[in-house]
Design an enzyme around this catalytic site. Structure first.
Site, mmCIF file in Angstrom:
data_model
loop_
_atom_site.group_PDB
_atom_site.id
_atom_site.type_symbol
_atom_site.label_atom_id
_atom_site.label_comp_id
_atom_site.label_asym_id
_atom_site.label_seq_id
_atom_site.Cartn_x
_atom_site.Cartn_y
_atom_site.Cartn_z
ATOM 1 C CD GLU A 23 -2.742 -0.869 2.653
ATOM 2 O OE1 GLU A 23 -3.756 -1.531 2.765
ATOM 3 O OE2 GLU A 23 -2.312 -0.157 3.547
ATOM 4 C CE LYS B 253 5.683 4.590 6.855
ATOM 5 N NZ LYS B 253 5.474 5.906 7.421
ATOM 6 N NE ARG C 260 -2.074 4.166 12.748
ATOM 7 C CZ ARG C 260 -1.306 3.093 12.790
ATOM 8 N NH1 ARG C 260 -0.027 3.205 13.049
ATOM 9 N NH2 ARG C 260 -1.800 1.898 12.575
ATOM 10 C CE LYS D 137 9.169 2.252 9.737
ATOM 11 N NZ LYS D 137 9.072 3.395 10.589
HETATM 12 P P1 ATP Z 1 7.487 7.544 10.494
HETATM 13 O O1 ATP Z 1 8.606 8.354 11.003
HETATM 14 O O2 ATP Z 1 7.733 6.973 9.154
HETATM 15 O O3 ATP Z 1 6.155 8.217 10.638
HETATM 16 P P2 ATP Z 1 6.581 6.017 12.604
HETATM 17 O O4 ATP Z 1 7.422 5.342 13.606
HETATM 18 O O5 ATP Z 1 5.834 7.256 13.000
HETATM 19 O O6 ATP Z 1 7.494 6.315 11.393
HETATM 20 P P3 ATP Z 1 5.874 3.725 11.183
HETATM 21 O O7 ATP Z 1 5.732 2.498 11.999
HETATM 22 O O8 ATP Z 1 7.142 3.940 10.500
HETATM 23 O O9 ATP Z 1 5.496 4.996 12.052
HETATM 24 O O10 ATP Z 1 4.812 3.734 10.044
HETATM 25 C C1 ATP Z 1 3.512 3.620 10.321
HETATM 26 C C2 ATP Z 1 2.847 4.938 10.089
HETATM 27 O O11 ATP Z 1 2.665 5.169 8.703
HETATM 28 C C3 ATP Z 1 1.474 4.873 10.646
HETATM 29 O O12 ATP Z 1 1.499 5.347 11.970
HETATM 30 C C4 ATP Z 1 0.633 5.735 9.739
HETATM 31 O O13 ATP Z 1 0.528 7.007 10.325
HETATM 32 C C5 ATP Z 1 1.436 5.843 8.471
HETATM 33 N N1 ATP Z 1 0.785 5.228 7.288
HETATM 34 C C6 ATP Z 1 0.643 5.821 6.103
HETATM 35 N N2 ATP Z 1 0.088 5.017 5.198
HETATM 36 C C7 ATP Z 1 -0.147 3.850 5.819
HETATM 37 C C8 ATP Z 1 -0.716 2.616 5.397
HETATM 38 N N3 ATP Z 1 -1.128 2.398 4.161
HETATM 39 N N4 ATP Z 1 -0.805 1.634 6.328
HETATM 40 C C9 ATP Z 1 -0.370 1.806 7.592
HETATM 41 N N5 ATP Z 1 0.184 2.965 8.038
HETATM 42 C C10 ATP Z 1 0.291 3.977 7.174
#
Ligand code: ATP
Length: 649
Positions: free
Chosen positions: A301, A303, A308, A479
């Protein structure tokens, strides 16, 4: 403090049945915990304390748990302490007659206002003795302080702080001041609090009306092995319940009422209570994804790069939106709330969906960069005043019409998501997805996502090992970010704790900054690198202005760093930066993850590069020491794998 099997919740307590829990009992428990670092011992000390509370004053248990976590309510109620050090110092001065200068000097010397406050109280003689503090009275006053807002609130807060402070004895002042400041710093992690609770309710079951001697001494009724098993099982039940229903306001009263094994019946996913979200693991390329998901069916999907948004529809029609950290963002997004009824299909009475809200250009019909979204800061906004429009990208369904879906595979959750909602362009859309195991196709899709202003891809299992893992950084979600494929695999979010004077073109400004990760367990910031690249001239000018009011004379007691990296100015930990690095290495000077990968050395970043400010993250939400260690270890694994391959070749 006797071991769990020797502890008697009545005889060893310093208060009697039906008496309010003295704040002293809690402070002494904190003091014991602060003095040791062995996790099992910490859990045993805390569970002993909880057992006494359960038997003697069960109604105080909820407040005790909150005070152990230095919280007053669940995150979505937005009630926080964190009083500025100057206000606390003033309160200490006014209650002790010491001058501000004296208190400041002593705090600098000892590195902790809590310890200074304790010393002041010990040396002070009182004309008359105020009544002793109780857990209930302290909790009530802290709550009142946290709720005070507006102009004159500072003076009123100071008054309330003083009224508690004059009644403090021994270590009470230390912990009261630290609680007010927002950091308890005794090395007590939430997981340990949950484990201790789990142990306590097995050793001293709360639903007991009378406590016959054998219940108070559980070791007499069960072999120690069976007891241990029951304690572990109970801790797990409570942790799971807390994941699904992260509010002690419901869990603790239930625990006092029913046997712990009954808890799952009452504590499960509930619309209106935000869940801790599932997070993803970083990877360094499609090769790694293919290897990890070997035979499993998976889907990719986009990102999306936004914020969120966990959207809850309650049975009564109410719609709430929560952030990644369970904060209530409902009033921040009146535009999303207004559009939800339009996108819900008939028959959807209640649900929880996982989405990303992304800045959207209505004219050009395209996604705008994350930086645009961060300009939409107001927590309380009228729909007409909104300048930055957002589109919601829905990617998961966790609850539908009274039923939790988290244990269902993603394939089913996604099908239900798609059949429960309608798409409206620019308002509510399903995350763009592609199911393919062809590396060229995935690579094209990744490229396409970047062109579309996304961060890369999320790769998710569909059928096997494809449940929604609440609160976990799971391997079922990987990711894949384009820029970082060759580097660490992901960016890090780090806290700025110091600045170095610049030279040459950067004279008169900071030319470099000391960055730190956050160690949740010890509640400290650990230095990880000095960053001096990635800044435009404009960035540097802005950082220079921003940090001016945050300069502090000495590093905080909770900053950990090597002597050779002392910056010219120390800063209060107030801002998080996203940083990219080439790799991580063991460092003789930096202290990130010290004790995890190496007993005395920390980890540092090589070639760190500033990317952007992360206004959406608080300093405590920076990349954790555990995550840094994981980055380091996974990088070592990859290195070993490559050298193994070379040997094989
Ligand atoms: P980042 O710094 O990349 O935001 P993070 O630690 O905040 O990292 P990650 O675990 O890296 O979070 O990535 C998950 C985040 O990506 C989710 O919290 C959500 O906000 C975002 N996101 C965007 N698109 C998607 C998707 N298709 N599915 C799940 N999460 C997604």
């Amino acid at each position: 403090n006797p071991a769990q099997d020797k502890y008697h919740p009545i005889k060893h307590a310093c208060w009697g049945k039906d008496e309010p829990t003295p704040y002293m009992a809690l402070s002494k428990t904190f003091q014991h915990i602060e003095e040791i670092s062995a996790r099992l011992k910490i859990q045993s000390i805390l569970s002993n304390f909880f057992r006494s509370v359960i038997v003697l004053s069960p109604n105080d248990l909820l407040m005790c748990v909150y005070l152990c976590l230095n919280k007053l309510a669940p995150a979505y109620e937005g009630m926080e302490l964190g009083i500025g050090e100057n206000v606390l110092m003033k309160a200490v001065c006014q209650s002790t007659g010491k001058s501000m200068k004296e208190v400041k000097a002593e705090t600098q010397e000892k590195g902790d206002l809590g310890i200074v406050a304790e010393g002041c109280r010990t040396n002070q003689r009182m004309m008359f003795t105020p009544p002793p503090l109780t857990v209930g009275s302290v909790f009530k006053k802290l709550t009142e302080i946290a709720k005070m807002t507006g102009h004159s609130s500072m003076a009123k807060k100071a008054e309330k702080i003083q009224s508690m402070f004059v009644a403090c004895k021994h270590s009470e002042a230390r912990y009261l001041i630290r609680s007010l400041g927002g950091k308890l710093r005794i090395g007590l992690a939430e997981q340990s609090v949950l484990t201790s609770l789990g142990h306590a309710v097995v050793l001293t079951p709360p639903c007991q009306k009378e406590y016959p001697p054998e219940v108070l001494d559980a070791s007499k009724t069960m072999s120690s092995e069976a007891l241990k098993e029951k304690m572990d099982e109970s801790a797990l039940i409570i942790k799971t319940a807390y994941c699904e229903l992260p509010t002690y306001n419901v869990i603790i009263p239930k625990l006092l009422e029913v046997d712990v094994t009954e808890l799952p019946k009452y504590c499960h996913i509930t619309p209106g209570i935000p869940l801790k979200p599932m997070l993803a693991h970083p990877t360094k390329g499609i090769g790694e994804v293919m290897k990890r998901f070997d035979n499993a069916e998976f889907t990719c999907e986009y990102k999306y790069d936004g914020e969120r948004a966990q959207i809850h529809l309650l049975e009564n029609g109410q719609i709430n939106i929560y952030s990644r950290n369970q904060e209530n963002n409902t009033t921040k997004y009146p535009d999303i709330i207004a559009r939800m009824p339009k996108v819900l299909n008939e028959g959807v009475k209640s649900c929880i969906i996982d989405t990303e809200s992304v800045a959207w250009d209505q004219e050009k019909k395209q996604i705008l960069p994350f930086q645009v979204l961060t300009t939409r800061k107001r927590k309380d906004v009228e729909a007409n005043d909104i300048k930055v429009q957002v589109c919601v990208y829905a990617f998961d369904l966790l609850y539908l019409n009274g039923e939790s879906l988290v244990r269902q595979p993603f394939k089913k959750r996604r099908a239900l998501l798609r059949s429960s909602f309608k798409e409206i362009e620019g308002e509510f859309v399903f995350a763009k997805a592609k199911t393919s195991s062809d590396t060229d196709e995935i690579s094209e899709f990744l490229e396409e996502s970047i062109q579309g202003n996304c961060e890369g891809l999320m790769v998710k299992t569909l059928e096997v090992d494809a449940t929604y893992e609440i609160a976990k950084r799971s391997h079922n979600w990987l990711k894949l970010k384009k820029d970082y494929l060759e580097g660490v695999g992901d960016t890090l979010d780090l806290v700025v704790i110091g600045g170095f004077h610049g030279s040459g073109k950067r004279t008169g400004k900071y030319g470099g900054f000391l960055l730190a990760c956050y160690d949740e367990e010890n509640e400290e910031y650990q230095s990880i690198c000095k960053a001096g690249t990635g800044f435009s001239d404009d960035d540097l000018a802005k950082h220079n202005e921003f940090f001016k009011p945050h300069i502090i004379e000495k590093p905080k007691a909770y900053y950990r760093f090597g002597e050779s990296v002392r910056p010219d100015h120390w800063f209060d930990a107030v801002q998080v930066w996203e940083v990219r690095a080439a790799d991580l290495s063991i460092s003789p000077v930096h202290k990130a993850s010290v004790g995890i990968v190496d007993p005395v050395k920390g980890i540092s970043l090589r070639f760190p590069r500033f990317l952007r400010i992360r206004d959406d993250k608080k300093p405590e939400e920076a990349t954790s020491a555990q995550q840094v260690a994981q980055f380091y270890n996974s990088q070592e694994q990859i290195k070993n794998q490559t050298s193994d391959n070379k040997v094989n070749e």
